[in-house]
Design a protein around this motif. Sequence first.
Motif, PDB file in Angstrom:
ATOM      1  N   ASP A 323       0.782  -1.271  -0.147  1.00 50.96           N
ATOM      2  CA  ASP A 323      -0.108  -0.126  -0.089  1.00 50.96           C
ATOM      3  C   ASP A 323       0.861   1.175   0.030  1.00 50.96           C
ATOM      4  O   ASP A 323       0.474   2.081  -0.637  1.00 50.96           O
ATOM      5  N   ASP A 324       1.849   1.069   0.660  1.00 52.81           N
ATOM      6  CA  ASP A 324       2.715   2.430   0.796  1.00 52.81           C
ATOM      7  C   ASP A 324       3.443   2.778  -0.444  1.00 52.81           C
ATOM      8  O   ASP A 324       3.305   3.824  -1.065  1.00 52.81           O
ATOM      9  N   LEU A 325       3.852   1.685  -1.112  1.00 48.97           N
ATOM     10  CA  LEU A 325       4.837   1.796  -2.417  1.00 48.97           C
ATOM     11  C   LEU A 325       3.625   2.332  -3.430  1.00 48.97           C
ATOM     12  O   LEU A 325       4.045   3.334  -4.246  1.00 48.97           O
ATOM     13  N   GLU A 326       2.582   1.812  -3.769  1.00 56.16           N
ATOM     14  CA  GLU A 326       1.528   2.002  -4.608  1.00 56.16           C
ATOM     15  C   GLU A 326       1.189   3.349  -4.399  1.00 56.16           C
ATOM     16  O   GLU A 326       1.053   4.249  -5.417  1.00 56.16           O
ATOM     17  N   LYS A 327       0.892   3.957  -2.983  1.00 49.44           N
ATOM     18  CA  LYS A 327       0.368   5.341  -2.867  1.00 49.44           C
ATOM     19  C   LYS A 327       1.404   6.171  -3.394  1.00 49.44           C
ATOM     20  O   LYS A 327       1.173   7.303  -3.950  1.00 49.44           O
ATOM     21  N   LEU A 328       2.443   5.882  -3.013  1.00 50.95           N
ATOM     22  CA  LEU A 328       3.728   6.776  -3.113  1.00 50.95           C
ATOM     23  C   LEU A 328       3.895   6.825  -4.706  1.00 50.95           C
ATOM     24  O   LEU A 328       3.921   8.025  -5.157  1.00 50.95           O
ATOM     25  N   VAL A 329       3.864   5.896  -5.644  1.00 54.03           N
ATOM     26  CA  VAL A 329       4.053   5.852  -7.149  1.00 54.03           C
ATOM     27  C   VAL A 329       2.860   6.700  -7.757  1.00 54.03           C
ATOM     28  O   VAL A 329       3.112   7.457  -8.551  1.00 54.03           O
ATOM     29  N   ILE A 330       1.713   6.338  -7.130  1.00 55.52           N
ATOM     30  CA  ILE A 330       0.528   7.231  -7.864  1.00 55.52           C
ATOM     31  C   ILE A 330       0.814   8.632  -7.341  1.00 55.52           C
ATOM     32  O   ILE A 330       0.356   9.524  -8.232  1.00 55.52           O
ATOM     33  N   GLU A 331       0.972   9.027  -6.361  1.00 53.02           N
ATOM     34  CA  GLU A 331       0.934  10.506  -5.876  1.00 53.02           C
ATOM     35  C   GLU A 331       2.352  11.199  -6.549  1.00 53.02           C
ATOM     36  O   GLU A 331       1.863  12.104  -6.980  1.00 53.02           O
ATOM     37  N   ILE A 332       3.259  10.502  -6.904  1.00 50.39           N
ATOM     38  CA  ILE A 332       4.399  11.224  -7.454  1.00 50.39           C
ATOM     39  C   ILE A 332       4.032  11.000  -9.031  1.00 50.39           C
ATOM     40  O   ILE A 332       4.401  12.019  -9.572  1.00 50.39           O
ATOM     41  N   THR A 333       3.461  10.215  -9.400  1.00 48.45           N
ATOM     42  CA  THR A 333       2.867  10.353 -11.002  1.00 48.45           C
ATOM     43  C   THR A 333       2.077  11.449 -11.007  1.00 48.45           C
ATOM     44  O   THR A 333       2.073  12.193 -12.208  1.00 48.45           O
ATOM     45  N   ARG A 334       1.096  11.741 -10.315  1.00 48.81           N
ATOM     46  CA  ARG A 334       0.271  12.671 -10.364  1.00 48.81           C
ATOM     47  C   ARG A 334       1.072  14.207 -10.253  1.00 48.81           C
ATOM     48  O   ARG A 334       0.662  15.075 -10.969  1.00 48.81           O
ATOM     49  N   GLN A 335       1.814  14.076  -9.400  1.00 47.82           N
ATOM     50  CA  GLN A 335       2.660  15.415  -9.550  1.00 47.82           C
ATOM     51  C   GLN A 335       3.607  15.795 -10.581  1.00 47.82           C
ATOM     52  O   GLN A 335       3.795  16.737 -10.993  1.00 47.82           O
ATOM     53  N   VAL A 336       4.091  14.460 -11.132  1.00 46.64           N
ATOM     54  CA  VAL A 336       5.020  14.554 -12.396  1.00 46.64           C
ATOM     55  C   VAL A 336       4.029  14.841 -13.610  1.00 46.64           C
ATOM     56  O   VAL A 336       4.299  15.684 -14.266  1.00 46.64           O
ATOM     57  N   ILE A 337       3.087  14.064 -14.002  1.00 41.82           N
ATOM     58  CA  ILE A 337       2.372  14.086 -15.245  1.00 41.82           C
ATOM     59  C   ILE A 337       1.256  15.138 -15.219  1.00 41.82           C
ATOM     60  O   ILE A 337       0.844  15.714 -16.177  1.00 41.82           O
ATOM     61  N   GLY A 338       0.633  15.318 -13.785  1.00 39.87           N
ATOM     62  CA  GLY A 338      -0.420  16.056 -13.698  1.00 39.87           C
ATOM     63  C   GLY A 338      -0.442  17.696 -14.016  1.00 39.87           C
ATOM     64  O   GLY A 338      -1.519  18.294 -13.805  1.00 39.87           O
ATOM     65  N   THR A 339       0.861  18.400 -14.185  1.00 38.23           N
ATOM     66  CA  THR A 339       0.619  19.675 -14.413  1.00 38.23           C
ATOM     67  C   THR A 339       0.593  20.054 -15.655  1.00 38.23           C
ATOM     68  O   THR A 339       0.632  19.205 -16.422  1.00 38.23           O
ATOM     69  N   PRO A 340       0.023  21.313 -16.073  1.00 33.19           N
ATOM     70  CA  PRO A 340      -0.527  21.573 -17.143  1.00 33.19           C
ATOM     71  C   PRO A 340       0.672  21.571 -18.306  1.00 33.19           C
ATOM     72  O   PRO A 340       0.336  21.132 -19.343  1.00 33.19           O
ATOM     73  N   GLU A 341       1.718  21.979 -17.729  1.00 32.84           N
ATOM     74  CA  GLU A 341       2.944  21.749 -18.581  1.00 32.84           C
ATOM     75  C   GLU A 341       3.278  20.287 -19.230  1.00 32.84           C
ATOM     76  O   GLU A 341       3.551  20.089 -20.206  1.00 32.84           O
ATOM     77  N   GLN A 441      -4.703   1.509 -11.930  1.00 34.68           N
ATOM     78  CA  GLN A 441      -4.177   0.342 -12.780  1.00 34.68           C
ATOM     79  C   GLN A 441      -3.934   1.157 -14.174  1.00 34.68           C
ATOM     80  O   GLN A 441      -2.998   0.798 -14.831  1.00 34.68           O
ATOM     81  N   LEU A 442      -4.785   1.600 -14.820  1.00 33.27           N
ATOM     82  CA  LEU A 442      -4.797   2.200 -16.041  1.00 33.27           C
ATOM     83  C   LEU A 442      -3.627   3.339 -16.427  1.00 33.27           C
ATOM     84  O   LEU A 442      -3.018   3.393 -17.346  1.00 33.27           O
ATOM     85  N   MET A 443      -3.562   4.110 -15.152  1.00 30.94           N
ATOM     86  CA  MET A 443      -2.466   5.224 -15.002  1.00 30.94           C
ATOM     87  C   MET A 443      -1.261   4.634 -14.913  1.00 30.94           C
ATOM     88  O   MET A 443      -0.433   5.036 -15.818  1.00 30.94           O
ATOM     89  N   ILE A 444      -1.106   3.689 -14.159  1.00 30.37           N
ATOM     90  CA  ILE A 444       0.447   3.118 -14.054  1.00 30.37           C
ATOM     91  C   ILE A 444       0.797   2.406 -15.567  1.00 30.37           C
ATOM     92  O   ILE A 444       1.662   2.579 -15.861  1.00 30.37           O
ATOM     93  N   ILE A 484      14.368  10.095  -3.820  1.00 28.38           N
ATOM     94  CA  ILE A 484      15.174   9.642  -2.767  1.00 28.38           C
ATOM     95  C   ILE A 484      14.187   9.473  -1.578  1.00 28.38           C
ATOM     96  O   ILE A 484      13.487  10.256  -1.388  1.00 28.38           O
ATOM     97  N   LEU A 485      14.236   8.136  -1.092  1.00 28.51           N
ATOM     98  CA  LEU A 485      13.511   7.770  -0.046  1.00 28.51           C
ATOM     99  C   LEU A 485      14.266   8.258   1.343  1.00 28.51           C
ATOM    100  O   LEU A 485      15.158   8.037   1.692  1.00 28.51           O
ATOM    101  N   ASP A 486      13.323   9.169   2.155  1.00 29.44           N
ATOM    102  CA  ASP A 486      13.830   9.830   3.072  1.00 29.44           C
ATOM    103  C   ASP A 486      12.947   9.478   4.424  1.00 29.44           C
ATOM    104  O   ASP A 486      11.801  10.396   4.400  1.00 29.44           O
ATOM    105  N   GLY A 487      13.147   8.489   4.967  1.00 31.42           N
ATOM    106  CA  GLY A 487      11.981   8.126   5.974  1.00 31.42           C
ATOM    107  C   GLY A 487      10.566   7.699   5.354  1.00 31.42           C
ATOM    108  O   GLY A 487      10.701   6.929   4.239  1.00 31.42           O
ATOM    109  N   SER A 488       9.682   8.332   5.531  1.00 35.90           N
ATOM    110  CA  SER A 488       8.169   8.227   4.936  1.00 35.90           C
ATOM    111  C   SER A 488       8.234   9.032   3.806  1.00 35.90           C
ATOM    112  O   SER A 488       7.020   9.044   3.003  1.00 35.90           O
ATOM    113  N   ASN A 489       9.218  10.077   3.387  1.00 38.86           N
ATOM    114  CA  ASN A 489       8.831  11.124   2.345  1.00 38.86           C
ATOM    115  C   ASN A 489       9.772  10.489   1.351  1.00 38.86           C
ATOM    116  O   ASN A 489      10.810   9.771   1.273  1.00 38.86           O
TER     117      ASN A 489
END
Length: 496
Positions: A323-341, A441-444, A484-489
């Motif tokens: 759950d932690d890894l999946e949540k992490l990847v989904i959130e980062i993907t949103r941050q990276v891909i989800g910007t207007p640029e 799943q579709l996003m990944i 970079i994994l820094d604790g939970s961040n």
Amino acid sequence: MKLAVVYARYSSEKQNDQSIEGQLDICQKYAAQNGLEIVDTYIDRAMSGTNDQRPAFQQMLADCAKPVPWDIILVYAIDRFGRNSIEIAVNKQKIKKNHKTLISATQRTSENIDGSKNLDGILLENMYIGLAEYYSAELSQKVRRGFHENRKKGLFCGGNIIFGYRVENKKILIHEDEAKVVRYIFDQYIRGRQAKDILDELTAKGVMHRNKPIPLNTFYAILRNQKYIGIAHLSDGVYTDMYPPIIPKPLFDEVQIILERNKRGSKSPTTDYLLKGKCICGYCGRNVQAETGTARDGSTRHYYKCGGRKKYRSCNKSVHRKDDLEKLVIEITRQVIGTPENIDLVADAVMEIHEKRNKSQSMLNILLTEQEEAQRIVNNIMKAIEQGILTPTTKTRIEQAEQKLAEIEDKILAEQYKQQNQIKREQVVEFLKHTVWQKPQLMIYTLIQKIVLYDDKIEIYFNYIDPIRPDGPSDDDDHRIFFILDGSNLIRSAAP
């Protein structure tokens, strides 16, 4: 008076019960003439004698081992007992072990009714068995040869016809209503939709296969069946003239790539592993696999574990909580891909790829012109044949012309498919802004190439994103972003 049973059999549906009645009639006459009383009959209808897996025959063998009152098995001829010399010998030994005797009403056998040896019958019985086996093999060969010749002519030789086709006058034709469903299945699957969602939609629309909703195994069988591109792999060869194509070959090939990529699946029997098939170990390079464990409180925990550690114990890579890894990847993907640029960047990249695949309408026009020319050549040769001009050269020429025409028509189908599936930039943007985020799943699957896992960092390879690293770009870092994994961040160390 000795007691006997009769075994009767006929081979195919083309025969009928009259064959059984004839065998029983002759056996009854033989029994009356030789002091036998028939107490039972065993009958196999439409069952081949080339093997002994026949219900009534097996029941008769089983009854032989029981304390039954009869000791004679009476058949019309030896080939009714079987047509395989080895199985006949084995089964005769079984009945002999139980003090039973095989007698033919029309042929001399190795034993008489009273159990005495019949010396000339030993020779004749072996000859009858050999002839029966030879006849069976020859008949099988003739049938296979006939099937082969008919299939070369594009004729249907029986059996089940697959979804999307129908048979008329021994020719396989496209069933237009079912073919639309087949095309829809391929189209939706290649767009990334889940099999269950597609099937649920078809069921809701009332689409049926053999009066039932299309089952999941049939869905995947449709996606893998080469008959939909006109290629039939049968026991006696490969045929390309039996099934008219429903699906363009380029589309079929793309679907096979997706099926192969998804072969390992993203699910355990009870749990979805969204990243399965995408993750590899950064230390040993093996795939990262699903892992389940039990906590001290008895609850079930789910992890991602390096295959080298799980199977071979050759890697010390630590496990990641699912759950932690999946949540992490989904959130980062949103941050990276989800910007207007980056949405604009990805949309531009998708459209560039799509435009390369569909260069222009000119390719289709060229193919249509080539088709007209090829058809004209075929027509001219056919006119020559109709006028009596038929030589070995003419025959070769018509075969070459027809083959070229078929190849051009295949290419036209592929180009038409490309033209029909044109997409607009607004559709891509809408997909990236809304649709893709509704299904993780579709996003990944759509946006991520692979994920490389370390103990202290992960590398995510995105589709369409240009590589940028803190220490400058590198040819080896295509589409890679470090975290970079820094604790939970997670701290992103490179901008997309």
